[in-house]
Design an enzyme around this catalytic site. Structure first.
Site, PDB file in Angstrom:
ATOM      1  CB  SER A 161      -6.656  -0.230  -6.818  1.00 14.88           C
ATOM      2  OG  SER A 161      -7.500   0.902  -6.694  1.00 14.88           O
ATOM      3  CG  ASP A 200      -3.750   5.359  -3.174  1.00 20.83           C
ATOM      4  OD1 ASP A 200      -3.076   5.704  -2.198  1.00 20.83           O
ATOM      5  OD2 ASP A 200      -4.265   4.231  -3.299  1.00 20.83           O
ATOM      6  CD  GLU A 244      -5.981  -2.881   1.655  1.00 18.56           C
ATOM      7  OE1 GLU A 244      -6.104  -3.713   0.739  1.00 18.56           O
ATOM      8  OE2 GLU A 244      -5.450  -1.769   1.498  1.00 18.56           O
TER       9      GLU A 244
END
Length: 272
Positions: free
Chosen positions: A53, A91, A190
């Protein structure tokens, strides 16, 4: 022999598993730089995720797809240097593990060696299970990620709620069990229905970390800029903002600009 001295306060994989067993919730946030990592670590956050992100929050892209492994490594080095207690995870970005097991191992080994982080997070279930299993065999802790997988946004056609129908929910539950069997120490869920989040959580002995997955998961994660009110009008249903730093930062910067323009900063007292 300094390298042999253990830190009992450091959050490790066994500690995360113990938290699930003892019913203690896991608090996880993203971080992308030294300064923020130091503040969040001091606040008692259990896991700091250097999320892909960062493509959105740090680089301004509309999806996570453009960020590279090189960029993720730079962000993660700073986060690791700012952290004493929290577990730090990188990530794995799009393109760093999808092509083959060998590519996944090569990327993850590079991550561990060049950043000093504690493990990695990978999106996907059955399609990447061999790569995940091999990383675990190599001694690299892996957190899984199911439900909405932002790296699949083009296939999804957007960021809508996932696993609403029985077929997709069944696949998600099967994938969660596969991730556990492959050795993942935790799994992010998620943007799925809360009832499904509870069902998966109850079925696993590894912790589930929810983001838009309801209150029944073993922990929660948010993007730090979102929860601090720095993301403008981005207000998904699952987000709770704990501060309004965006407005405060703009106000402080406006005040600074005015002081400079009016020759009110610096004063003689602020000069050498």
């Amino acid at each position: 022999m300094q390298y042999l001295i253990s830190d009992d306060h450091k959050i490790t994989v066994p500690r995360i598993l113990q938290m699930k067993a003892e019913g203690e919730k896991v608090a996880m946030l993203t971080a992308y730089d030294y300064t923020m990592a130091r503040l969040l670590d001091a606040a008692g956050v259990d896991i700091l995720l250097v999320g892909d992100s960062g493509a959105n929050t740090m680089a301004g892209y509309s999806t996570t797809l453009p960020i590279t492994l090189d960029e993720m490594i730079v962000y993660t080095r700073g986060v690791v240097r700012g952290t004493k207690r929290a577990m730090v995870l990188l990530d794995m970005p799009f393109g760093s593990y999808q092509s083959s097991v060998e590519e996944a191992v090569k990327s993850a080994v590079r991550v561990i060696k060049e950043t000093g982080c504690d493990g990695v997070k990978m999106e996907g279930g059955l399609e990447h299970i061999n790569a995940i299993r091999r990383l675990v065999e190599c001694g690299i802790p892996v957190m899984g990620h199911l439900g909405l997988q932002p790296q699949r946004v083009n296939a999804y056609g957007g960021f809508a709620l996932r696993a609403k129908d029985e077929a997709e929910a069944a696949r998600l539950k099967a994938d969660a069990c596969l991730l556990q069997e492959a050795g993942c120490f935790a799994v992010v869920l998620e943007k799925i229905p809360a009832a499904l989040g509870r069902e998966v959580t109850n079925a696993l002995h590894i912790p589930t970390i929810g983001i838009g997955a309801g209150p029944y998961t073993d922990g929660q994660v948010l993007v730090v800029q979102d929860m601090l009110g720095m993301s403008g009008d981005f207000r998904p249903k699952f987000l709770r903002t704990y501060a309004n730093l965006g407005e405060q930062i703009t106000h402080a910067a406006n005040h600074y600009v005015a002081d400079v323009k009016q020759s009110e900063f610096p004063t003689l007292e602020e000069s050498y």
